[in-house]
Design a protein around this motif. Structure first.
Motif, PDB file in Angstrom:
ATOM      1  N   UNK A   1       5.494   4.796  -3.296  1.00  0.00           N
ATOM      2  CA  UNK A   1       6.445   3.684  -3.383  1.00  0.00           C
ATOM      3  C   UNK A   1       6.008   2.409  -2.660  1.00  0.00           C
ATOM      4  N   UNK A   2       4.836   2.414  -2.011  1.00  0.00           N
ATOM      5  CA  UNK A   2       4.347   1.222  -1.298  1.00  0.00           C
ATOM      6  C   UNK A   2       3.030   0.742  -1.900  1.00  0.00           C
ATOM      7  N   UNK A   3       2.950  -0.564  -2.223  1.00  0.00           N
ATOM      8  CA  UNK A   3       1.736  -1.180  -2.742  1.00  0.00           C
ATOM      9  C   UNK A   3       1.532  -2.533  -2.074  1.00  0.00           C
TER      10      UNK A   3
ATOM     11  N   UNK B   1       3.351  -7.422  -0.451  1.00  0.00           N
ATOM     12  CA  UNK B   1       3.742  -6.019  -0.391  1.00  0.00           C
ATOM     13  C   UNK B   1       4.864  -5.772  -1.385  1.00  0.00           C
ATOM     14  N   UNK B   2       4.881  -4.552  -1.939  1.00  0.00           N
ATOM     15  CA  UNK B   2       5.968  -4.110  -2.805  1.00  0.00           C
ATOM     16  C   UNK B   2       6.447  -2.757  -2.305  1.00  0.00           C
ATOM     17  N   UNK B   3       7.774  -2.571  -2.303  1.00  0.00           N
ATOM     18  CA  UNK B   3       8.343  -1.288  -1.914  1.00  0.00           C
ATOM     19  C   UNK B   3       9.392  -0.885  -2.942  1.00  0.00           C
ATOM     20  N   UNK B   4       9.170   0.269  -3.595  1.00  0.00           N
ATOM     21  CA  UNK B   4      10.151   0.790  -4.536  1.00  0.00           C
ATOM     22  C   UNK B   4      11.287   1.433  -3.752  1.00  0.00           C
TER      23      UNK B   4
ATOM     24  N   UNK C   1      12.771  -9.632  -5.632  1.00  0.00           N
ATOM     25  CA  UNK C   1      13.257  -8.328  -6.056  1.00  0.00           C
ATOM     26  C   UNK C   1      12.908  -8.147  -7.536  1.00  0.00           C
ATOM     27  N   UNK C   2      12.511  -6.926  -7.893  1.00  0.00           N
ATOM     28  CA  UNK C   2      12.256  -6.594  -9.297  1.00  0.00           C
ATOM     29  C   UNK C   2      13.277  -5.559  -9.726  1.00  0.00           C
TER      30      UNK C   2
END
Length: 192
Positions: A122-124, A147-150, A178-179
């Motif tokens: 979940x982290x990129x 950074x992206x966090x699902x 936010x996506x």
């Protein structure tokens, strides 16, 4: 589906590969785009001794914009982007991109190198550097990261930062975002 994915992993860890494959088949039957499928399938392939094909590809984009300026006639601006990417290690992707932007009175070509890293499911994150030789209107150079966090299947939090040098001015931008995802429709919307 999350429970089936957890079961597939548990079966893999316990050595029951057939049961893991059965759970994967059940997940795929209900949602062929499930994010867990690829990760578990890769783990299964690794343990089977099969070579895992790294992700790689080429991309191209053409954009055209009609621009109305208060101080002159309307103009048509165009941009062309070409690039290539490839996975260089598990979870690490390297990409190179060239972008040519034509604003009618000047043309700039920007070159970009980017590294994307998957830290966990979940982290990129990513880091990129760009340079525009003999820049007229684009930055001379820039560096950016993000950074992206699902949070879940439908919500991803984003944080990006960029610093650019235009020669006579430097600009730093921070973009939270936010996506919102719709996995069943294979689509998403990003707000920044």
């Amino acid at each position: 589906l999350d429970i089936r994915a957890a079961l597939a992993r548990a079966y893999l860890w316990s050595g029951d590969r057939d049961a893991a494959r059965s759970e994967l088949a059940a997940i795929e039957a209900r949602d062929a785009t499930n994010a867990e499928l690829s990760a578990i399938r890769n783990q299964l392939a690794r343990e089977d001794g099969k070579p895992i094909r790294p992700r790689r590809g080429l991309f191209a984009n053409q954009g055209i914009a009609r621009v109305s300026l208060d101080n002159g006639p309307d103009r048509t601006w165009g941009s062309t982007t070409v690039g290539a990417f490839g996975e260089v290690a598990g979870g690490t992707t390297l990409s190179f991109e060239g972008e040519r932007e034509d604003r009618g009175t000047a043309i700039d070509t920007r070159l970009i190198a980017r590294v994307d890293q998957r830290f966990s499911q979940s982290w990129r994150g990513h880091v990129a550097v760009a340079a525009t030789p003999q820049a007229d209107f684009r930055e001379q150079w820039s560096i950016q990261g993000g950074l992206e966090m699902d949070v879940n299947r439908h919500l991803t939090l984003l944080a990006d930062a960029r610093h650019a040098d235009y020669g006579n001015i430097q600009v730093t931008a921070v973009e939270p975002g936010v996506r919102l995802g719709a996995p069943a429709l294979r689509s998403s919307a990003t707000l920044r």
